[in-house]
Design a protein around this motif. Structure first.
Motif, mmCIF file in Angstrom:
data_model
loop_
_atom_site.group_PDB
_atom_site.id
_atom_site.type_symbol
_atom_site.label_atom_id
_atom_site.label_comp_id
_atom_site.label_asym_id
_atom_site.label_seq_id
_atom_site.Cartn_x
_atom_site.Cartn_y
_atom_site.Cartn_z
ATOM 1 N N PRO A 117 6.046 35.408 -39.910
ATOM 2 C CA PRO A 117 4.736 35.558 -39.265
ATOM 3 C C PRO A 117 3.648 34.812 -40.034
ATOM 4 O O PRO A 117 3.537 34.939 -41.261
ATOM 5 N N GLY A 118 2.878 34.011 -39.319
ATOM 6 C CA GLY A 118 1.826 33.232 -39.963
ATOM 7 C C GLY A 118 2.327 32.010 -40.700
ATOM 8 O O GLY A 118 1.549 31.324 -41.375
ATOM 9 N N GLY A 119 3.632 31.723 -40.575
ATOM 10 C CA GLY A 119 4.224 30.622 -41.336
ATOM 11 C C GLY A 119 3.649 29.263 -40.983
ATOM 12 O O GLY A 119 3.380 28.441 -41.861
ATOM 13 N N ALA A 120 3.460 29.010 -39.695
ATOM 14 C CA ALA A 120 2.922 27.714 -39.276
ATOM 15 C C ALA A 120 1.500 27.527 -39.804
ATOM 16 O O ALA A 120 1.128 26.442 -40.269
ATOM 17 N N ALA A 121 0.700 28.609 -39.745
ATOM 18 C CA ALA A 121 -0.669 28.535 -40.269
ATOM 19 C C ALA A 121 -0.655 28.306 -41.781
ATOM 20 O O ALA A 121 -1.507 27.591 -42.319
ATOM 21 N N ARG A 122 0.325 28.903 -42.457
ATOM 22 C CA ARG A 122 0.435 28.727 -43.907
ATOM 23 C C ARG A 122 0.800 27.290 -44.256
ATOM 24 O O ARG A 122 0.287 26.719 -45.219
ATOM 25 N N LEU A 123 1.685 26.682 -43.480
ATOM 26 C CA LEU A 123 2.024 25.279 -43.707
ATOM 27 C C LEU A 123 0.795 24.392 -43.521
ATOM 28 O O LEU A 123 0.546 23.478 -44.314
ATOM 29 N N TRP A 156 2.121 12.884 -45.393
ATOM 30 C CA TRP A 156 2.877 13.978 -45.996
ATOM 31 C C TRP A 156 3.811 14.598 -44.964
ATOM 32 O O TRP A 156 3.580 14.543 -43.764
ATOM 33 N N LEU A 157 4.871 15.187 -45.480
ATOM 34 C CA LEU A 157 5.878 15.891 -44.682
ATOM 35 C C LEU A 157 6.192 17.187 -45.406
ATOM 36 O O LEU A 157 6.405 17.179 -46.620
ATOM 37 N N MET A 158 6.195 18.308 -44.677
ATOM 38 C CA MET A 158 6.387 19.605 -45.321
ATOM 39 C C MET A 158 7.538 20.371 -44.679
ATOM 40 O O MET A 158 7.827 20.212 -43.491
ATOM 41 N N GLY A 159 8.165 21.226 -45.495
ATOM 42 C CA GLY A 159 9.217 22.112 -45.015
ATOM 43 C C GLY A 159 9.106 23.457 -45.683
ATOM 44 O O GLY A 159 8.319 23.655 -46.613
ATOM 45 N N ALA A 160 9.896 24.404 -45.201
ATOM 46 C CA ALA A 160 9.838 25.777 -45.680
ATOM 47 C C ALA A 160 11.162 26.165 -46.335
ATOM 48 O O ALA A 160 12.140 25.412 -46.306
ATOM 49 N N GLN A 161 11.182 27.358 -46.913
ATOM 50 C CA GLN A 161 12.400 27.885 -47.506
ATOM 51 C C GLN A 161 13.288 28.474 -46.400
ATOM 52 O O GLN A 161 12.885 29.384 -45.690
ATOM 53 N N LEU A 162 14.480 27.945 -46.265
ATOM 54 C CA LEU A 162 15.419 28.455 -45.270
ATOM 55 C C LEU A 162 16.228 29.605 -45.853
ATOM 56 O O LEU A 162 16.697 29.529 -47.001
ATOM 57 N N LEU A 163 16.389 30.645 -45.062
ATOM 58 C CA LEU A 163 17.128 31.819 -45.498
ATOM 59 C C LEU A 163 18.315 32.073 -44.582
ATOM 60 O O LEU A 163 18.241 31.860 -43.371
ATOM 61 N N ASP A 164 19.412 32.545 -45.169
ATOM 62 C CA ASP A 164 20.511 33.074 -44.376
ATOM 63 C C ASP A 164 20.093 34.434 -43.819
ATOM 64 O O ASP A 164 19.136 35.039 -44.315
ATOM 65 N N PRO A 165 20.791 34.944 -42.816
ATOM 66 C CA PRO A 165 20.431 36.261 -42.271
ATOM 67 C C PRO A 165 20.415 37.378 -43.308
ATOM 68 O O PRO A 165 19.718 38.387 -43.122
ATOM 69 N N ASP A 166 21.156 37.214 -44.423
ATOM 70 C CA ASP A 166 21.163 38.244 -45.468
ATOM 71 C C ASP A 166 19.978 38.112 -46.430
ATOM 72 O O ASP A 166 19.860 38.888 -47.385
ATOM 73 N N GLY A 167 19.112 37.124 -46.196
ATOM 74 C CA GLY A 167 17.913 36.978 -47.020
ATOM 75 C C GLY A 167 18.055 36.028 -48.187
ATOM 76 O O GLY A 167 17.068 35.759 -48.883
ATOM 77 N N ALA A 182 15.755 21.745 -39.867
ATOM 78 C CA ALA A 182 15.566 23.041 -39.211
ATOM 79 C C ALA A 182 14.104 23.450 -39.186
ATOM 80 O O ALA A 182 13.698 24.257 -38.349
ATOM 81 N N CYS A 183 13.298 22.888 -40.097
ATOM 82 C CA CYS A 183 11.851 23.148 -40.115
ATOM 83 C C CYS A 183 11.148 21.977 -40.780
ATOM 84 O O CYS A 183 11.248 21.797 -41.997
ATOM 85 N N LEU A 184 10.453 21.189 -39.982
ATOM 86 C CA LEU A 184 9.690 20.045 -40.481
ATOM 87 C C LEU A 184 8.289 20.092 -39.889
ATOM 88 O O LEU A 184 8.125 20.335 -38.692
ATOM 89 N N PHE A 185 7.292 19.831 -40.721
ATOM 90 C CA PHE A 185 5.892 19.887 -40.289
ATOM 91 C C PHE A 185 5.164 18.676 -40.851
ATOM 92 O O PHE A 185 5.261 18.397 -42.053
ATOM 93 N N LEU A 186 4.443 17.950 -39.984
ATOM 94 C CA LEU A 186 3.734 16.755 -40.433
ATOM 95 C C LEU A 186 2.705 16.328 -39.389
ATOM 96 O O LEU A 186 2.772 16.759 -38.229
#
Length: 238
Positions: A56-62, A73-84, A138-142
């Motif tokens: 929640p709020g991840g896109a705004a945080r990026l 610039w090109l940004m990405g996030a931390q990818l997690l498995d379903p177990d965290g 899986a998650c790219l923002f630019l």
């Protein structure tokens, strides 16, 4: 390959905020991203896999984290498995032929000190926005202008490796690639019912295309031929 009614249900839930492009068939990941980018009208582009859920709020945080960055610039996030746990491929080094050999032969797992790994998820997690060589698609923002200036993703890749290629071309063009550990994306992976042998075959072809494209001068054709045979051998063993 969506189940009957899935797209209609998504449209109904999102309302006017969602626009669906369809009718072109399965054109592949890179081509699909390019079609979406061409249709988008905003100043920024966020590419996120359909089997991924951003915090929640991840896109705004990026977006907030990008305010201090010089373009391109090109940004990405931390990818997690379903177990965290942080997912393999969440953050990556520069993919070289040697790293591919170490990964395919499992040497990077047996002796990571001697054979550096391509995937960096086992390294300590950065505490703040950190520059790295390669992100997951899986998650790219630019900024959209930076995406279009590069010509988008290479549609010669059908599935897999197009993100690695894009990050390398982005850096070669003077851009910087950033990883934001504060934004998490739970990535389910393998949600498609496509046979895994087909998925892995596309990945193997993509790797060969990547090395032929970016290492034509530093790795002569005979060496790349041997590397391609090793990659297909690894595919066969899988």
């Amino acid at each position: 390959g969506n189940p009957d009614g899935a797209i209609e249900a998504a449209i109904e839930k999102a309302g006017a905020s969602l626009r669906v492009l369809s009718g072109h068939g399965n054109v592949g990941f890179a081509a699909g991203c390019n079609r979406g980018a061409a249709a988008a009208t905003g100043d920024y582009l966020l590419f996120i896999n359909p089997d991924a859920v951003i915090s929640p709020g991840g896109a705004a945080r990026l977006l907030a984290g990008s305010r201090s960055l010089a373009r391109p610039w090109l940004m990405g996030a931390q990818l997690l498995d379903p177990d965290g746990k942080e997912q393999q491929g969440s953050r990556r080094a520069d993919l070289t032929p040697w790293r591919a050999i170490f990964e395919a032969s499992k040497l990077s797992r047996v002796a990571p000190g001697l054979f550096p790994s391509f995937n960096l998820h086992c390294a300590p997690l950065p505490e703040a926005l950190t520059e790295i060589p390669t992100l997951s698609g899986a998650c790219l923002f630019l900024p959209s202008e930076n995406y279009h200036a590069l010509g988008g993703m290479d549609e010669g890749y059908f599935l897999h490796v197009e993100d690695i290629d894009f990050c390398r071309r982005f850096r070669d063009a003077g851009g910087r690639v950033w990883f934001d550990p504060a934004v998490t994306v739970t990535h389910l992976k393998s949600s498609s019912d496509a046979p895994m042998r087909e998925v892995e075959a596309h990945k193997t072809r993509g790797l060969i295309r990547y090395f032929d494209t970016h290492f034509e001068k530093s790795w002569p054709a005979p060496a790349r031929w041997v590397l391609a045979r090793l990659l297909w051998l690894s595919y066969g063993l899988k």
